[in-house]
Design an enzyme around this catalytic site. Structure first.
Site, PDB file in Angstrom:
ATOM      1  N   LYS A 241      -1.472  -6.863   0.522  1.00  0.00           N
ATOM      2  CA  LYS A 241      -2.267  -6.168  -0.500  1.00  0.00           C
ATOM      3  C   LYS A 241      -1.398  -5.815  -1.702  1.00  0.00           C
ATOM      4  CE  LYS A 241      -5.625  -4.861   2.900  1.00  0.00           C
ATOM      5  NZ  LYS A 241      -6.077  -3.954   3.954  1.00  0.00           N
TER       6      LYS A 241
ATOM      7  N   ASP B  99     -12.910  -0.016  -0.049  1.00  0.00           N
ATOM      8  CA  ASP B  99     -13.246  -0.737   1.185  1.00  0.00           C
ATOM      9  C   ASP B  99     -14.761  -0.698   1.427  1.00  0.00           C
ATOM     10  OD1 ASP B  99     -11.245  -2.046   2.556  1.00  0.00           O
ATOM     11  OD2 ASP B  99     -10.469  -0.220   3.503  1.00  0.00           O
TER      12      ASP B  99
ATOM     13  N   GLN C 277      -5.270   2.092   5.527  1.00  0.00           N
ATOM     14  CA  GLN C 277      -5.224   0.954   6.446  1.00  0.00           C
ATOM     15  C   GLN C 277      -5.596   1.400   7.867  1.00  0.00           C
ATOM     16  OE1 GLN C 277      -4.456  -2.361   5.477  1.00  0.00           O
ATOM     17  NE2 GLN C 277      -5.245  -2.735   7.526  1.00  0.00           N
TER      18      GLN C 277
END
Ligand code: NAP
Length: 284
Positions: A52, A119, A96
Site C-alpha cells: 500500500k 476501505d 490493517q
C-alpha cells in the site's frame, strides 16, 4: 480458450488516472494523504502494508504509517484513530486487519470517520452502498467491477453468481452486480446444488478461500470467471479458488492468480483516497 483479464494492466491504468488527478490537485495546493495503521507482527499484514505504501508513492499520495506493538490496547488504538480523524493531512484511514485478539475490530471500524473510511467498512458506508448512493466502494468488489468492465461484457440482465457472503467481499460484490442490473445469486457453505447454480452463471465470482474449489464442470461455456481467492496450495504457491488450468479452456474470460483481482484492490484504495480528498474540498 478464455481471454485472460490482466489485473496488472487494468490496475496500472487506474493508478495512472489517480496519479494524474493527485498531481493536478497538488498544483492547486491540495495534498492527498493516506494513514495506514498496522498493529502487531502479522507477516502477511506487513506485506500488504508495504504494498500500500508503494502504491501511494506510485500515485503521488502521501502515506503515513503507524506501526503499533502486538500488545496495543483497544483504547490506545481508538485514541490513534481519533487523532487521525482530526488530522487535516489525512484524507483516508486504513487499519490493517486482522487485529490482535484483545482488540474489537468492529469498534475500531466504527470509530473511523465515515468520510475517511477508504476501505468502506463503516456501517454508514455499507448502508450507502445498499441504497446505491455511495462515495466509496469496498476495494476488492470495486476492483472486480473494473475487471468486468474491462472485458466489455455488460452486467445488465446477466445471471451472476457470487460464491461467498463475507462483509468485505461477497455481500458488497453481489450489491454492485445488482446495481448494474445483474440477476444475482449469492452462494455460501449451506447452499444446495452449488455446482448447478454456478453452471447457470454468465458471470461467476469466486470468493471462498479454498484452492481448486471451482472446477470446469461448474462453469458455463463462455462465462466471465473472476477469482478473488488468495490461497496457498500444498507447495506453498499462491493460488486462487478456481482450478485455472481446466476452467480457462471453458470460460470466455478469466482472471489469473496472481495478477488478477489482487492488484485491483490496492488500486481502488488509491482511488478511494483521492475521492475522500476531493469530497473534503468539494471537488467533483
Ligand atoms: P471469508 O470471510 O472466509 O468468506 C468465505 C465465504 O466462502 C463464506 O461466505 C463461506 O460461507 C463461503 N464458503 C466456504 N466454504 C464454502 C463451500 N464449501 N461452499 C460454498 N461456500 C463456501 O473470506 P473472504 O474474506 O470473503 O475472502 C474470500 C477469499 O478471497 C479468501 O481467499 C481471501 O484471501 C480472498 N481475498 C482476496 C482479496 C484480494 O485482494 N484479492 C481481498 C479480500 C479477500 P459461509 O458464510 O456459509 O461460511
Amino acid at each position: 480458450m478464455a481471454k485472460i483479464i490482466d489485473g496488472k494492466a487494468v490496475s496500472q491504468s487506474v493508478k495512472d488516472r489517480v496519479k494524474a488527478e493527485v498531481e493536478k490537485l497538488r498544483e492547486s495546493g491540495i495534498e492527498v494523504g493516506l494513514a495506514v495503521v498496522i498493529v502487531g507482527n502479522n507477516q502477511a499484514s506487513r506485506v500488504y502494508v508495504n504494498n500500500k505504501k508503494k502504491a501511494c508513492e506510485a500515485c503521488s499520495i502521501n502515506s503515513y504509517e503507524y506501526a503499533l506493538p502486538e500488545e496495543t490496547t483497544q483504547e490506545e488504538l481508538l485514541a490513534l484513530v481519533d487523532k487521525l480523524n482530526a488530522d487535516d493531512k489525512v484524507d483516508g484511514i486504513l487499519v490493517q486487519l486482522p487485529l490482535p485478539k484483545q482488540i474489537d475490530e468492529h469498534a475500531v471500524i466504527a470509530r473511523i470517520s465515515a468520510a475517511k473510511d477508504v476501505d468502506a467498512f463503516h456501517a454508514e458506508n455499507v448502508g450507502k452502498i445498499m441504497i446505491g448512493d455511495y462515495n466509496f466502494l469496498p476495494c476488492t468488489p470495486a476492483g472486480v467491477m473494473e475487471l468486468i468492465h474491462s472485458t466489455g461484457v455488460s452486467v445488465e440482465g446477466k445471471d451472476c453468481v457470487v460464491i461467498g457472503r463475507s462483509n468485505i467481499v461477497g455481500k458488497p460484490m453481489a450489491m454492485l452486480l445488482l446495481h448494474e442490473s445483474g440477476t444475482v445469486t449469492i452462494c455460501h457453505s449451506r447452499t444446495q446444488n452449488l455446482a448447478e447454480k454456478c453452471r447457470n452463471a454468465d458471470i461467476l465470482v469466486a470468493a471462498v478461500g479454498k484452492a481448486d474449489f471451482v472446477t470446469a464442470d461448474m462453469v458455463k461455456e463462455g462465462a466471465v470467471v473472476i477469482d478473488v481467492g488468495m490461497n496457498r496450495n500444498a507447495e506453498g504457491k499462491l493460488c486462487g479458488d478456481v482450478r485455472y488450468d481446466e476452467v480457462e479452456k471453458k470460460a470466455g474470460y478469466i482472471t489469473p492468480v496472481p495478477g488478477g483481482v489482487g492488484p485491483m484492490t490496492i488500486a481502488m484504495l488509491m482511488q478511494n483516497t483521492l475521492t475522500a480528498a476531493k469530497t473534503k474540498h468539494n471537488i467533483d
